[in-house]
Structures are given as C-alpha cells and as structure tokens.
Write a protein that holds these residues in place. Structure first.
Motif, PDB file in Angstrom:
ATOM      1  N   CYS A   1      64.496  33.886  86.261  1.00 34.23           N
ATOM      2  CA  CYS A   1      64.113  33.598  84.876  1.00 34.23           C
ATOM      3  C   CYS A   1      64.427  32.151  84.500  1.00 34.23           C
TER       4      CYS A   1
ATOM      5  N   CYS B   1      66.994  40.360  86.410  1.00 30.92           N
ATOM      6  CA  CYS B   1      67.592  40.226  85.085  1.00 30.92           C
ATOM      7  C   CYS B   1      66.959  41.240  84.140  1.00 30.92           C
TER       8      CYS B   1
ATOM      9  N   HIS C   1      66.513  40.878  81.055  1.00 31.66           N
ATOM     10  CA  HIS C   1      65.721  40.257  79.993  1.00 31.66           C
ATOM     11  C   HIS C   1      64.268  40.028  80.373  1.00 31.66           C
ATOM     12  N   HIS C   2      64.045  39.536  81.613  1.00 30.49           N
ATOM     13  CA  HIS C   2      62.678  39.169  82.004  1.00 30.49           C
ATOM     14  C   HIS C   2      62.181  39.917  83.226  1.00 30.49           C
TER      15      HIS C   2
END
Ligand code: ZN
Length: 270
Positions: free
Chosen positions: A225, A154, A156-157
């Motif tokens: 995540c 991902c 985002h993380h």
C-alpha cells in the motif's frame, strides 16, 4: 435531455436454504445453533455465520481467527458465495468477465485465494505444534532466534505485505520444532493485518505454544500500500518490535537478540 436511469426491479434468484443444502453429519454445527433463532433464515451461509458471531460477541476483524465457525464443508460454500460477490465487484468495475479470457474465472480465483491463501490464517485452526519437554538436567537454557519469512496483506487496502519476522525466546520447560515458529508466524500473517498487531499476535501465539515468558519479535516488512499506491515509495521498510519478559527488562538479553538479528541479516539479507 438527460436520459433517466430507470432501475429494473431486482429479480431475486431462488437460493436454496441452508437447512436443505447442509445435511451435515456433524452433530452440532453453527446452523444447529441457529435453529429457533426467531425463525429467520438468511439466504447466505456467510450471513448466517456473521450474525452468529455477532450474537456470540465473537470479534471477526480482518486479523481475527474465526476457524471455530468455519468448517471445511462450510468453506466450500463460502467460497462459492464470495465468488458470486466478486463477480458483482468486477461488473461494477466494468470489467468484461464474459469476453475477456483473463477475467473469466477471476471471481472464483479471488474467492479461493482469499480463503485458501492470503487470508487462510483467519479460517484455519492454529498449526499443530507438538511440544517436547525441556526439563532435564542438561536442558537448553539459551536464546533461540528463528527467522521466518512472512507474507501478509494490509487490512486497509488488501495490498501485499512481505517481510521477515525474527522470533527470539529463552527456552522454557517445553520446546517446539523449529519449523513450528515459522508456521505459527505465517498463520498469524495470512490475514488482513496491521504490522504493529502482527508482531503482537506472533509474540502471543509463540508464548502460548512454548510457555516461554521471555519472547522478542522483530518484524521488518515492505507494504504494497506504500509501494503500489499512495506515496509510491519503493524502498520503504517498516520495522516493529515486541519485547516481553527479559527481552524487555534485561539489557544484555535485548542486546543479544538484536545482535542475533544482525548476524542473521548478514547471513540472509532480505
Ligand atoms: Zn494499506
């Protein structure tokens, strides 16, 4: 009394300039294009390329392929630069990379892993998918559904995403080898992605490679995540579907696609 932190003046390590390091036999490299650009020479190749992409209006988000900017010779250097940056990250995390034997080579391992494995789909060009004509009298006109295992992460993380994509097409005038569907899907996946975008990317690239206008992509994945942090949900599963052409407009095609997926899932449950 509080001890005051007095920052040391940063001693800039002497870094070789690109022009001297990169005696490339390639005629026009990104660096050649840089020549005459206000005379400013960045210390890092990564900065050079970043600024060049900005000037070109080239998007370089985590899920974008930037292979036209990253040659193999550049990649080695970019890995070294990223390793140096990861050393700083480990230092800031207060991990003893000098004495902890497990952390000694971690910075370089991380850099290589990002470029060559988990984000390889950003730096490598599209897999070569030779197309075979499918235009004879007895051409295949049915649906084809391929199950592709995916590993992604991902944006985002930077946590792992793992799952499967079911790629369905109604054969058009050309066919590609069966393994190519998975190669294309994995090339799309090995980047920083959002699952919603990933399903779209796979559909677009499969349409490009096959000329098919009737395409369906169904992705089912678990997200690190959600499992390793945040809500810590171990069995959360995310499903996304992208339907084009008959897969979207024709109910029986849509049903056939999902029936095929069910059959595949019975055959090889994830
Ligand atoms: Zn995430």
């Amino acid at each position: 009394m509080n001890q005051k932190f007095i920052p040391h003046p940063v001693i800039e390590a002497e870094r070789p300039s690109f022009k001297s390091v990169n005696a490339s036999p390639v005629k026009e490299t990104a660096l050649d294009v840089m020549a005459g650009d206000g005379g400013y020479e960045e210390a890092y190749l990564g900065d050079h390329l970043r600024f060049k992409m900005k000037r070109d209006g080239k998007r370089f988000w985590a899920g974008d392929n930037i292979s036209e900017y990253v040659t193999d010779e550049f990649k080695e250097r970019l890995i070294d630069e990223a390793a140096e940056a990861f050393e700083t990250v480990l230092d800031r995390l207060l991990i003893d990379r000098e004495n902890d034997p497990n952390s000694k080579g971690t910075a370089k391992r991380l850099a290589k892993m990002y470029f060559n494995e988990v984000m390889a789909g950003r730096y490598d060009p599209a897999p070569d998918a030779t197309a075979f004509p499918n235009d004879s009298a007895d051409r295949y006109e049915g649906m084809l559904v391929v199950r592709s295992e995916l590993r992604s992460m991902c944006s985002h993380h930077h946590q792992p995403v793992s799952g499967v994509a079911y790629i369905g097409i109604i054969a058009a005038n050309k066919l590609i080898g069966l393994s190519k569907y998975t190669r294309i899907a994995q090339w799309c996946a090995r980047r920083g992605t959002l699952q919603e975008e990933l399903a779209n990317d796979i559909a677009r690239e499969i349409m490009k490679a096959t000329d098919a206008t009737d395409v369906g992509v169904y992705v089912q994945a678990v997200h690190g995540c959600c499992e390793n942090r945040g809500i810590m949900a171990h069995s959360s599963l995310t499903q996304t579907t992208v339907l084009k052409g008959a897969f979207k407009d024709d109910q029986s095609t849509k049903k056939e696609f999902f029936d095929n997926i069910k059959l595949q899932q019975d055959f090889a449950p994830r």
